[in-house]
Design a protein around this motif. Structure first.
Motif, PDB file in Angstrom:
ATOM      1  N   VAL A  90       0.812  -1.216   0.000  1.00 42.80           N
ATOM      2  CA  VAL A  90       0.000   0.000   0.000  1.00 42.80           C
ATOM      3  C   VAL A  90       0.846   1.268   0.000  1.00 42.80           C
ATOM      4  O   VAL A  90       0.354   2.351  -0.317  1.00 42.80           O
ATOM      5  CB  VAL A  90      -0.954   0.020   1.215  1.00 42.80           C
ATOM      6  CG1 VAL A  90      -2.010  -1.059   1.090  1.00 42.80           C
ATOM      7  CG2 VAL A  90      -0.175  -0.112   2.521  1.00 42.80           C
TER       8      VAL A  90
ATOM      9  N   SER B 218     -12.956   0.993  -4.653  1.00 43.83           N
ATOM     10  CA  SER B 218     -12.407   1.940  -3.691  1.00 43.83           C
ATOM     11  C   SER B 218     -11.759   3.112  -4.398  1.00 43.83           C
ATOM     12  O   SER B 218     -11.525   3.085  -5.620  1.00 43.83           O
ATOM     13  CB  SER B 218     -11.375   1.247  -2.787  1.00 43.83           C
ATOM     14  OG  SER B 218     -11.939   0.138  -2.133  1.00 43.83           O
TER      15      SER B 218
ATOM     16  N   ASN C  79       0.456   5.364   3.232  1.00 40.32           N
ATOM     17  CA  ASN C  79      -0.247   4.165   2.788  1.00 40.32           C
ATOM     18  C   ASN C  79      -1.599   4.498   2.167  1.00 40.32           C
ATOM     19  O   ASN C  79      -2.394   5.244   2.745  1.00 40.32           O
ATOM     20  CB  ASN C  79      -0.467   3.216   3.967  1.00 40.32           C
ATOM     21  CG  ASN C  79       0.837   2.734   4.576  1.00 40.32           C
ATOM     22  OD1 ASN C  79       1.864   2.681   3.905  1.00 40.32           O
ATOM     23  ND2 ASN C  79       0.808   2.397   5.857  1.00 40.32           N
TER      24      ASN C  79
ATOM     25  N   SER D  42      -5.349   3.028   0.843  1.00 43.94           N
ATOM     26  CA  SER D  42      -6.280   2.124   1.518  1.00 43.94           C
ATOM     27  C   SER D  42      -6.120   0.682   1.042  1.00 43.94           C
ATOM     28  O   SER D  42      -6.539  -0.241   1.732  1.00 43.94           O
ATOM     29  CB  SER D  42      -7.721   2.576   1.276  1.00 43.94           C
ATOM     30  OG  SER D  42      -8.024   2.547  -0.108  1.00 43.94           O
ATOM     31  N   LYS D  43      -5.489   0.502  -0.117  1.00 45.85           N
ATOM     32  CA  LYS D  43      -5.263  -0.841  -0.645  1.00 45.85           C
ATOM     33  C   LYS D  43      -4.122  -0.784  -1.652  1.00 45.85           C
ATOM     34  O   LYS D  43      -3.747   0.294  -2.121  1.00 45.85           O
ATOM     35  CB  LYS D  43      -6.532  -1.369  -1.318  1.00 45.85           C
ATOM     36  CG  LYS D  43      -6.950  -0.571  -2.536  1.00 45.85           C
ATOM     37  CD  LYS D  43      -8.325  -0.954  -3.066  1.00 45.85           C
ATOM     38  CE  LYS D  43      -8.371  -2.327  -3.654  1.00 45.85           C
ATOM     39  NZ  LYS D  43      -9.684  -2.624  -4.287  1.00 45.85           N
TER      40      LYS D  43
ATOM     41  N   TYR E 102      -3.432  -1.128  -5.143  1.00 43.10           N
ATOM     42  CA  TYR E 102      -4.254  -1.137  -6.349  1.00 43.10           C
ATOM     43  C   TYR E 102      -3.615  -1.958  -7.457  1.00 43.10           C
ATOM     44  O   TYR E 102      -2.384  -2.009  -7.595  1.00 43.10           O
ATOM     45  CB  TYR E 102      -4.493   0.293  -6.833  1.00 43.10           C
ATOM     46  CG  TYR E 102      -5.478   1.052  -5.976  1.00 43.10           C
ATOM     47  CD1 TYR E 102      -6.837   1.027  -6.261  1.00 43.10           C
ATOM     48  CD2 TYR E 102      -5.049   1.804  -4.879  1.00 43.10           C
ATOM     49  CE1 TYR E 102      -7.758   1.728  -5.477  1.00 43.10           C
ATOM     50  CE2 TYR E 102      -5.957   2.500  -4.092  1.00 43.10           C
ATOM     51  CZ  TYR E 102      -7.306   2.455  -4.397  1.00 43.10           C
ATOM     52  OH  TYR E 102      -8.201   3.143  -3.607  1.00 43.10           O
TER      53      TYR E 102
END
Length: 370
Positions: A171, A197, A226, A228-229, A231
């Motif tokens: 992330v 997201s 960071n 959130s994920k 990608y």
């Protein structure tokens, strides 16, 4: 022999006083008729010019407003009402917001704009209600926004998207893009989004190689390094855009000394390095703007009511915007007498000789109405 030189007793006679007076009167009548015709033609020409000027200003104003309001809330493939948008930009300006309840916001009857009070009163509540001032709008706030007028701010992701060319492993990884069509630079606000997201972050670095473009999002200007994920290649990166519309005094006057007002816009675009946008003049002759927000309170795809900004407690139910503009020609003596108009529910009387018009449009927001 008769003397012929003395035989003629006929005399040549001129106009009498009566005939002269009649001739003078007819001449004056003809002159007056000619002058009246010329004046009427001149007034008609000024009126036509004033009407054309106001109509052009109306069309362009609605074109600008509808373009940005219809883009408001765009974040790529996901619906803003369904996506989980993670804001990690540190201390973002008030216009840098992009969620279901924040991508559009307004303030009615401006007295002090939120930025003038360190954002203490962002919602434009009752304390921000300004008085309906005189026609010349002499009373203005610190940002020179015309008091008694409304403002509106919208935000969205720029349509120039860049595809992620290499999936992130962590992330905190930089974002590898195939290209940079939005011309993102360090300091810009940007959005990365897939169909689930989205993250709104600050670009901390941009580097270009033969393989593509690398976008950094380090912690220098963000609350965290960071996302959130991590990608994948199905994600895209967009520049963040916003626009605020308002009415200001241009500082210019008509030939008779009347103040000239215009529609102004503060537009944030990618490539600015994150600098705050300046409010610039867009359309001359817009004297006031009043906004009502259509609410779909039961999510059935139809508008339940239209209310002013201070009555909106949940912006996520706003599905349309009703815009009412008061416009004036900047040409003096375009109308020969007083003009009465109904604007914002009030009867306004104007006697300065400038042609005015009230125009209204309703704009539906993205994905809020069928």
């Amino acid at each position: 022999m008769k003397n012929t030189t003395m035989s003629s007793t006929r005399h040549t006679q001129g106009f009498g006083l009566v005939e002269l007076m009649i001739a003078v009167t007819l001449g004056l009548l003809l002159t007056a008729a000619t002058i009246q015709t010329v004046l009427s033609a001149s007034l008609s020409q000024r009126l036509q010019s004033g009407v054309a000027q106001v109509q052009d200003s109306t069309d362009y104003s609605f074109q600008l407003l509808s373009r940005d309001l219809r883009m408001a809330g765009y974040i790529g493939c996901p619906s803003i009402d369904e996506a989980n948008i993670n804001l990690i930009a540190a201390n973002p300006p008030t216009d840098v917001r992009l969620s279901a309840s924040e991508f559009i916001a307004g303030q009615d009857n401006v007295s002090v704009y939120p930025d003038d009070e360190d954002d203490d009163d962002e919602g434009g509540g009752e304390d921000d209600q300004g008085e309906n001032n005189s026609e010349d709008g002499a009373s203005e706030n610190e940002l020179n926004i015309l008091t008694s007028s409304d403002t509106i701010t919208a935000s969205w992701a720029d349509a120039k998207a860049a595809s992620v060319r290499e999936a992130m492993a962590l992330v905190s990884d930089d974002i590898e893009l195939a290209s940079n069509p939005a011309n993102l630079t360090a300091g810009d606000f940007a959005i990365i989004s897939d169909c689930v997201s989205a993250d709104l972050f600050v670009v901390t670095s941009v580097s270009t190689t033969s393989d593509g473009v690398t976008i950094g999002h380090g912690s220098a200007k963000t609350t965290t390094a960071n996302l959130s994920k991590a990608y994948g290649e199905d994600a895209e990166v967009y520049g963040f855009s916003s626009a605020r519309y308002e009415i200001k005094n241009t500082g210019r006057t008509t030939s008779s000394g009347d103040a000239v007002f215009s529609l102004y816009g503060a537009q944030r675009r990618a490539g600015s390095g994150g600098s705050d946008p300046a409010s610039t003049e867009l359309v001359e002759g817009v004297e006031n703007i009043q906004l009502l927000y259509g609410r779909d309170t039961n999510s059935n795809g139809s508008i339940n009511d239209y209310v002013v900004a201070s009555a909106v407690s949940d912006w996520s139910v706003v599905a349309s915007v009703r815009i009412e503009l008061l416009l004036a020609a900047n040409i003096d003596a375009t109308v020969s007498g007083p003009q009465t108009l109904n604007f914002n529910g009030n009867t306004l009387n104007f006697d300065d000789g400038r042609y005015r018009q009230v125009s209204t449009a309703v704009i539906a927001l993205r994905n809020r109405l069928p």
